[in-house]
Scaffold this active site. Structure first.
Site, PDB file in Angstrom:
ATOM      1  N   PRO A 208       0.821  -1.038  -0.180  1.00 22.82           N
ATOM      2  CA  PRO A 208       0.170   0.066  -0.039  1.00 22.82           C
ATOM      3  C   PRO A 208       0.957   1.286  -0.002  1.00 22.82           C
ATOM      4  CG  PRO A 208      -0.592  -1.706   1.609  1.00 22.82           C
ATOM      5  CD  PRO A 208       0.542  -2.045   1.193  1.00 22.82           C
ATOM      6  N   LEU A 209       0.391   2.412  -0.823  1.00 24.78           N
ATOM      7  CA  LEU A 209       1.310   3.472  -0.834  1.00 24.78           C
ATOM      8  C   LEU A 209       1.386   4.078   0.393  1.00 24.78           C
ATOM      9  CD1 LEU A 209       0.522   4.907  -4.424  1.00 24.78           C
ATOM     10  CD2 LEU A 209       2.485   4.024  -3.665  1.00 24.78           C
ATOM     11  N   CYS A 210       0.293   4.021   1.142  1.00 26.40           N
ATOM     12  CA  CYS A 210       0.134   4.742   2.507  1.00 26.40           C
ATOM     13  C   CYS A 210       1.403   4.340   3.305  1.00 26.40           C
ATOM     14  CB  CYS A 210      -1.084   4.763   3.130  1.00 26.40           C
ATOM     15  SG  CYS A 210      -1.521   2.990   3.453  1.00 26.40           S
ATOM     16  N   THR A 211       1.761   2.988   3.335  1.00 25.95           N
ATOM     17  CA  THR A 211       2.692   2.348   4.114  1.00 25.95           C
ATOM     18  C   THR A 211       3.890   2.795   3.760  1.00 25.95           C
ATOM     19  OG1 THR A 211       1.343   0.456   4.600  1.00 25.95           O
ATOM     20  CG2 THR A 211       3.441  -0.029   4.930  1.00 25.95           C
ATOM     21  N   GLU A 214       4.487   6.616   4.478  1.00 24.65           N
ATOM     22  CA  GLU A 214       4.424   7.345   6.071  1.00 24.65           C
ATOM     23  C   GLU A 214       4.887   6.178   7.147  1.00 24.65           C
ATOM     24  OE1 GLU A 214       0.203   7.768   6.713  1.00 24.65           O
ATOM     25  OE2 GLU A 214      -0.129   9.106   5.057  1.00 24.65           O
TER      26      GLU A 214
END
Length: 448
Positions: A208-211, A214
């Site tokens: 996931p791009l959020c992982t 961030e």
């Protein structure tokens, strides 16, 4: 004491080819003539000159095949040297295909190996038709799918939709992942092709791009952050080339900075290559075992000295040793190895309109299509010189370009979208012209 004659180099091969047996194929005719014909006439193409490809070239040459060709687009890297035994440190930067061919010919007398340093898509379809058997030593699903489609495109069916044996192009496919591997025999029209069993390959891992942006938790997250996010920010839309060493070094450097920021160990250049290029870890012993199985199947197909594998062998050497053969079933509705996608057309449809139809066809979804008919280029998207030479055909009726034959087979090569992913592909199309004498209206408008 009398001198003893040195053992024949073909001693072990002679045991298979010169003697009858209970498990031989129906066309097997043992004798010296068979062995000589195998060496003189059998032509085998090895696709891939990496860890498995190097083993295949060596094993095929030692098994009596004298006319080999190998195709690979990659150059040798330092990280290849631990398992791709034909390469040396001084070979780094050189084309794999050329060096592998040279090394085998130096060690095995009488064998002729022609290397091709290019992409598999750079060769026209006719190139692949010149070989009796195609042996695959690839690490890419997309490359396997492409070669599978090319081999299946040669397959012809009779009026009862039965495959014609003389048009079958056998393939032997091998693959390894760590201590695991597989070997399979693909005879288009008889056994399942690669597309029939595409579900055997698990989906690739995606983060996931959020992982990535961030909360990175491991070295792979840091590498993918540099690859997927940081690269676009720093290069303003410039395409990333995984085969460009400068591009890879930039991603590695950025990944190291990211890892240091979050206190994550383990980012190395080799790991960066593995994550970005989705390189599967390879072990030399597994490559050797799978190559031996593939070579034996190639010899069986070429000579008939034994019945072939039915039709998928798996090897697992993680704990002890386990092998298993599974007989998968052909998908009768397969778009690749089946009779072809049926498309019914009016005789007035131009080649340009036909190409546009392929983009909207629910079974094809093919863009930027190049069209060939019995080896003749009707329209080629590339290279520019061929595009210019065939451009005038776009406004001509396809019926005229196909010599006004009521129904026949075309081949289309282009970009296919499947599961939101685009890749090069080749499809066989059965074209039927409506309203022509001898053609029954099949009520299949649009190629249903």
């Amino acid at each position: 004491m009398a001198d003893t004659a040195p053992p024949s180099k073909s001693r072990d091969l002679d045991k298979l080819l010169l003697r009858p047996g209970n498990l031989v194929g129906p066309t097997f005719d043992p004798g010296v003539q068979l062995r000589d014909d195998l060496q003189e006439y059998a032509r085998v193409l090895v696709v891939g000159a990496g860890g498995l490809g190097c083993e295949l070239l060596k094993d095929l040459a030692l098994s009596g095949f004298k006319n080999l060709e190998v195709i690979d687009m990659d150059r040798i890297e330092v990280t290849n040297l631990n398992r791709q035994f034909l390469f040396r440190l001084e070979d780094v930067g050189k084309p794999k295909a050329e060096v592998a061919a040279k090394r085998v010919m130096e060690r095995i007398s009488g064998v002729n190996i022609v290397p091709h340093f290019c992409r598999i898509e750079d060769k026209d379809i006719g190139f692949y038709n010149d070989f009796n058997i195609i042996a695959l030593g690839l690490d890419s699903i997309e490359a396997r799918s492409y070669i599978n489609a090319v081999a299946c495109s040669f397959l012809e069916y009779d009026s009862d939709d039965n495959p014609r044996e003389e048009t079958m192009k056998p393939m032997v496919d091998g693959g390894t992942e760590g201590f695991k591997g597989h070997a399979r025999v693909i005879v288009p029209g008889v056994t399942p092709c690669f597309e029939c069993t595409i579900w055997l390959f698990p989906p690739q891992v995606k983060f996931p791009l959020c992982t990535l942006a961030e909360t990175p938790r491991n070295a792979a997250h840091c590498i993918e952050y540099a690859h997927l996010i940081k690269w676009d920010e720093a290069h303003s839309g410039k395409a990333f080339d995984p085969d460009n060493p400068d591009h890879m070094k930039w991603v590695y450097d950025e990944a190291v900075k990211r890892a240091e920021l979050f206190g994550i160990p383990g980012v190395t250049y080799s790991l960066t290559q593995g994550v970005v290029k989705n390189i599967i870890p390879a072990i030399a012993s597994t490559n050797a075992i799978i190559s031996a199985a593939c070579t034996l199947e190639t010899l069986k197909i070429a000579s008939g000295c034994s019945k072939t594998l039915s039709n998928y062998l798996t090897y697992n050497g993680v704990e002890g040793l386990h092998t298993k053969v599974t007989e998968f079933v052909k998908d009768k509705d397969c778009l690749v190895c089946g009779p072809g996608v049926l498309i019914e057309l009016d005789t007035t449809v131009t080649l340009k309109k036909f190409i546009n139809m392929l983009e909207e066809h629910p079974k094809l979804l093919m863009t930027k299509a190049s069209i060939t008919y019995h080896g003749k280029n009707l329209y080629m998207q590339a290279p520019p010189v061929l595009e210019e030479m065939t451009r005038s055909n776009l406004e001509l009726p396809l019926y005229d370009l196909m010599d006004k034959i009521p129904k026949d087979v075309l081949h289309a090569t282009g970009t296919i979208e499947k599961d939101n992913k685009k890749s090069s592909g080749l499809r066989k199309l059965r074209v039927v012209f409506k309203g022509v004498d001898g053609v029954i209206d099949m009520d299949m408008a649009g190629g249903a």
